[in-house]
Structures are given as structure tokens and as C-alpha cells.
Write a protein that holds these residues in place. Sequence first.
Motif, PDB file in Angstrom:
ATOM      1  N   SER A 135       0.847  -1.192   0.000  1.00  0.00           N
ATOM      2  CA  SER A 135       0.000   0.000   0.000  1.00  0.00           C
ATOM      3  C   SER A 135       0.880   1.238   0.000  1.00  0.00           C
ATOM      4  N   TYR A 136       0.404   2.248  -0.700  1.00  0.00           N
ATOM      5  CA  TYR A 136       1.085   3.544  -0.723  1.00  0.00           C
ATOM      6  C   TYR A 136       0.036   4.583  -0.370  1.00  0.00           C
ATOM      7  N   GLU A 137       0.259   5.295   0.739  1.00  0.00           N
ATOM      8  CA  GLU A 137      -0.758   6.202   1.246  1.00  0.00           C
ATOM      9  C   GLU A 137      -0.151   7.583   1.432  1.00  0.00           C
ATOM     10  N   GLU A 138      -0.857   8.589   0.933  1.00  0.00           N
ATOM     11  CA  GLU A 138      -0.369   9.961   1.025  1.00  0.00           C
ATOM     12  C   GLU A 138      -1.477  10.843   1.603  1.00  0.00           C
ATOM     13  N   VAL A 174       0.610  20.196   6.351  1.00  0.00           N
ATOM     14  CA  VAL A 174       1.498  19.047   6.542  1.00  0.00           C
ATOM     15  C   VAL A 174       1.215  18.024   5.446  1.00  0.00           C
ATOM     16  N   HIS A 175       2.269  17.455   4.916  1.00  0.00           N
ATOM     17  CA  HIS A 175       2.187  16.571   3.747  1.00  0.00           C
ATOM     18  C   HIS A 175       3.098  15.378   4.003  1.00  0.00           C
ATOM     19  N   PHE A 176       2.547  14.192   4.026  1.00  0.00           N
ATOM     20  CA  PHE A 176       3.367  13.023   4.365  1.00  0.00           C
ATOM     21  C   PHE A 176       2.853  11.783   3.634  1.00  0.00           C
ATOM     22  N   ALA A 177       3.751  10.825   3.503  1.00  0.00           N
ATOM     23  CA  ALA A 177       3.407   9.570   2.812  1.00  0.00           C
ATOM     24  C   ALA A 177       3.990   8.407   3.585  1.00  0.00           C
ATOM     25  N   PHE A 178       3.299   7.265   3.521  1.00  0.00           N
ATOM     26  CA  PHE A 178       3.878   6.055   4.115  1.00  0.00           C
ATOM     27  C   PHE A 178       3.574   4.847   3.229  1.00  0.00           C
ATOM     28  N   PRO A 179       4.621   4.309   2.613  1.00  0.00           N
ATOM     29  CA  PRO A 179       4.473   3.040   1.891  1.00  0.00           C
ATOM     30  C   PRO A 179       4.596   1.875   2.868  1.00  0.00           C
ATOM     31  N   ARG A 180       3.869   0.815   2.605  1.00  0.00           N
ATOM     32  CA  ARG A 180       3.927  -0.374   3.463  1.00  0.00           C
ATOM     33  C   ARG A 180       3.856  -1.618   2.592  1.00  0.00           C
ATOM     34  N   CYS A 181       4.487  -2.672   3.025  1.00  0.00           N
ATOM     35  CA  CYS A 181       4.269  -3.956   2.367  1.00  0.00           C
ATOM     36  C   CYS A 181       4.525  -5.084   3.368  1.00  0.00           C
ATOM     37  N   VAL A 182       3.821  -6.169   3.160  1.00  0.00           N
ATOM     38  CA  VAL A 182       3.909  -7.344   4.034  1.00  0.00           C
ATOM     39  C   VAL A 182       3.864  -8.593   3.163  1.00  0.00           C
ATOM     40  N   ILE A 183       4.722  -9.561   3.467  1.00  0.00           N
ATOM     41  CA  ILE A 183       4.581 -10.904   2.892  1.00  0.00           C
ATOM     42  C   ILE A 183       4.205 -11.841   4.029  1.00  0.00           C
ATOM     43  N   SER A 235       7.830  -0.734  31.431  1.00  0.00           N
ATOM     44  CA  SER A 235       7.578   0.538  30.752  1.00  0.00           C
ATOM     45  C   SER A 235       6.884   0.236  29.430  1.00  0.00           C
ATOM     46  N   ILE A 236       5.955   1.110  29.044  1.00  0.00           N
ATOM     47  CA  ILE A 236       5.217   0.941  27.791  1.00  0.00           C
ATOM     48  C   ILE A 236       5.268   2.251  27.023  1.00  0.00           C
ATOM     49  N   ILE A 237       5.700   2.174  25.760  1.00  0.00           N
ATOM     50  CA  ILE A 237       5.871   3.362  24.912  1.00  0.00           C
ATOM     51  C   ILE A 237       5.099   3.158  23.629  1.00  0.00           C
ATOM     52  N   ASP A 238       4.471   4.221  23.148  1.00  0.00           N
ATOM     53  CA  ASP A 238       3.858   4.191  21.816  1.00  0.00           C
ATOM     54  C   ASP A 238       4.382   5.380  21.030  1.00  0.00           C
ATOM     55  N   GLY A 239       4.658   5.133  19.756  1.00  0.00           N
ATOM     56  CA  GLY A 239       5.104   6.221  18.896  1.00  0.00           C
ATOM     57  C   GLY A 239       5.466   5.708  17.531  1.00  0.00           C
ATOM     58  N   PRO A 240       5.444   6.603  16.525  1.00  0.00           N
ATOM     59  CA  PRO A 240       5.742   6.161  15.157  1.00  0.00           C
ATOM     60  C   PRO A 240       7.214   5.827  14.966  1.00  0.00           C
ATOM     61  N   LEU A 241       7.484   4.799  14.180  1.00  0.00           N
ATOM     62  CA  LEU A 241       8.847   4.428  13.809  1.00  0.00           C
ATOM     63  C   LEU A 241       8.933   4.457  12.287  1.00  0.00           C
ATOM     64  N   PRO A 242       9.828   5.259  11.699  1.00  0.00           N
ATOM     65  CA  PRO A 242       9.932   5.329  10.238  1.00  0.00           C
ATOM     66  C   PRO A 242      10.109   3.944   9.621  1.00  0.00           C
ATOM     67  N   GLY A 243       9.294   3.649   8.627  1.00  0.00           N
ATOM     68  CA  GLY A 243       9.368   2.357   7.954  1.00  0.00           C
ATOM     69  C   GLY A 243       8.541   1.275   8.601  1.00  0.00           C
ATOM     70  N   ASP A 244       7.983   1.566   9.788  1.00  0.00           N
ATOM     71  CA  ASP A 244       7.173   0.564  10.480  1.00  0.00           C
ATOM     72  C   ASP A 244       5.783   0.469   9.854  1.00  0.00           C
TER      73      ASP A 244
END
Length: 503
Positions: free
Chosen positions: A165-168, A179-188, A298-307
Motif C-alpha cells: 500500500s502507498y498512502e499519502e 502538513v504533507h506526508f506519505a507512508f508506503p507499506r508492504c507485508v509478505i 515501561s510501555i511506549i507508543d510512537g511512530p517508527l519510520p518504515g514501520d
Amino acid sequence: MVKGVDPVEMRLEPYAQIKDATVKASSQLDVYAITRLQDATSLRINVVDGRLDSIQRGSIRGTGVQVFTKEGRSGFAAVDRIAGEEILGLVEQAARLAKDSPEEHIDTNTEVFNLPKTEGKRPANITYDPNTLDLDPLEQALIEINREARELGPGLSVMTGLYISYEEWRIFRSDGTDVHFAFPRCVIRNGISARSAGRASSTMANISGVDPRELIKPESRELLRKRSKKAAEIALNLTKAEPVKAGNYKLVLDYVLAMILAHEAFGHAAEVDRAETTILARNGRFRTGEMVASPLVSIIDGPLPGDHGDQPFSANGVPRETVTIVENGVLKDGLADVFSARKAGVRNTGAARAETYAHLPVPRMSNIRLMVSNAVPIDRDFEDITPADLRPMLEKAGLLEKDEEILYLSGALGGQVNPATGDFVFSCSGVYELKDEAIPRQATSFSGQILSALRAISGGLGGVAVDATGTCGKRSQSVPCGGGSNLFIVLEKDKSITIGGGR
């Protein structure tokens, strides 16, 4: 990214003028507007038992406008295209809905007017065009991956799926935010089924990333093969396993199941739009500062590039923060958006996400990880550790007495949680009774009380793995998510944590 090759051009780049149109239209109508543009494409290829089964393409492209009056009344309108000159009409429609809504149905909120103006851009950083990607090498690789998985055991049936998926997104606000951002994702993913003597069982193994070409390289395929081997062994063992006796046990969870515990049983309770009902709040206010878990946790939530669950900005155009929800057992912060933060007594951490331009955002997790402070390092990869290896490793680490009873729970097959009461129940992919050897038992349920489970955590093995992936459902919206924990988490025997099974 391939060196010397430019990233793919962003599709919403030509629509900067909509920011000016949003500012102008909202000023004319004396309202505050948030405009969300979304352009997304997806591709799904499935191979079943050696044969190409299906290829599906999907696309989403549209505009959503959320409007607020000075009194904080809100209206929403959406159209399935990039609105351009139509933006004035959309703002008018949303403003009319806001002003005409019956008084008794309105939950007003003026916090949006206090958001600081934000400008930011994060390109996709991929070098393939999602619309014209060459499918032939991918199809051939998937057929090979499928064959390798079927050869991991007798009589295995395997469905190998690739999802790309490619989402913008581009988000404008009346204050000039852009703000302008995109995140590509793929899973096998390999879905593996085993059948023997009239009994059947299924397990799953997957790898994820942002570039499908990277996922079919030899090193990635070897990682998937190792994970598929573990999944195949569990599936085959389950067809001949006896049930485990129901009761309370000391437990060791792998990082996939620990991520599910953190996400389902705790993360949703930390989303503060539920502060009126969650066990982590009292009288609608978040229980910040209270002890809710073992001091080791400890529990953390946050975005990780490429995740898989990456999202750098919220759907309201606010930078998404990495949030320490629990620190050394103490509840520190919640996952909040501009509309829920003050009421719950916490900060706005930019946690809002929306499935599409046609949905209203709500606070959601991105990548949640559960970590213990005394985890014992191990020098082996997760994929190389068998269930039979675990007991001596736990004894050596001082996490298990020589004659102590313990179950190893691996993987997850879904579950439910009630954030108001803290009760949860999950289904495990595999269960092993760790004695002198690892004895497979039938897959069963793992249920209990959220805070009791977190307080029962007494240790861990290995570093933190964060690549467990999934899809999170909330308020009829689904978004990708990720997370993990130390490779193995140990929970002491507790009367409020129960393993289902036979008598």
C-alpha cells in the motif's frame, strides 16, 4: 532507497493552493476548517499451494472537511475526489451541518482554536512507482516462497500473500497549517495449515517493510523461511497435541503475544477519548501518577519510520509524539488528540488517526512496545530459539526455579478486551508445557485482568523486537499498527490470569 535514484514524486504536491482556499473559505463563513486530502493505492497478490490465486488493486482518493463554529460546534463533509475549486462548497456544507445540528446532540469543543500552526513534509523515500511496479518478479518470488513453505512439513497447505500500500495525506487548517506526508507499506505473509487424523490447525508467519523488492531479496526470504518453519512446527504439533489442564500458571510469552497484550489489553485503555469508561481513568480523568504495572515495566507508543503503523503527523495536522505511557510501572501519559486531552487531564500528543478522508479521526496507537528493565541479554536470534531451548535459558537467567511449572504461549489468534473492566481474553497460536522437553498442547485461551497481568511481569529475555504487525479496529475504522516487547516476557503465576483448556 537505491543510491543515486530519486524518491517517487508525491501525488498531492500540486494541491498547495487548497491551503489558501481553506483559509479564505473559512474566513468568509466565520468558521475554523481542517481539510484532509488522501490519495492511496494498494495491491494484493495471493498464491495458494503453488498457484497464483488472485491479484487485486484498490485506490482511494478524496477530500474531507471538518468545520468548527466559534462555539465549538462541528460539522463534516467529504467528497470522493480532490476538491480543488469545490473546497468552498465543502466548507459551506460542513458549516451548515455544524450550525443546524440539534442543540441536544452537540458536544462542543473549542480546543482546536489553540493549536499552533504547523508546516511539515515527509516524502515517501521509495524508488519504485506503486502504480507501475513490475509484477512478474514478485509473482515468481511468491510462488517460490510458497513452495519453500509447503516443504517445511508433510501435508502442509500454504497461502502466501503480498500486500503493498502507498498512502499519502495532506492536511490544511484555517491557521495556515500545511502538513504533507506519505507512508508506503508492504507485508509478505505465509498462512500455514496442517491437517492430520481429522484435526486441523493454522498459524501465520510474516515479514514487513516499505519496498516489496527488498522483501524478496535472499536475506529477507531467509528470515521469512525461519519464521515459517516455527509456524509450521506449531501447526503440525497442534494436530496431535493434548489439551493443557485449565488453571493458573507461571507463563512466558513471545514478543508477538506480548505486543497483543500491550496493544489490546492496555493501549486501547490508554486512548483518552475513552476516559469516561476506561479502567485507566477515574471520573473521566486519567489516573496519571498511579502505579499500574510491575516497577520493571515501561510501555511506549510512537511512530517508527518504515514501520507498519508509522504516521508522523496526526490526522489533525499535529506532529505525532512518542509517548511514554507507563514508566517503571507508573502511569505517565495517555494517547490524546486535541478534542480529548484537556477533558481527561493530559497533553495533546497528536495521536489522532483516520482510516480514510471520509472518517473522523480518533486517538489510536501506532507502534506500541512493552519493555522490562531487567531483561537478560541473549546472543541468539528469536527465530533460532526453539521451545525446547527456553526452559534452560530461563533457569540460567534466574527467571525459573528447577522444578517450577511454566507454560510457553506463542503467537496470537485475536481476542477481546473490555477497557471499562480491564478484562481480556486472547487465543494463542501455540502452547508448550516446558519440562525436560517442550510438550506441545492444544491452542487455548489466555484470559485475565489487564492490571493484574502487568503487575505479574517479573522479567524478560532478549532485546526489544518491534516488528509484530497487525490491523487495529476501533469505531468501525481499521488502521495498520505495529509493536513488540523483549523477545520473551515472564509472568508470575496469578489467580486472576487463567489458561483455558481441558480439566
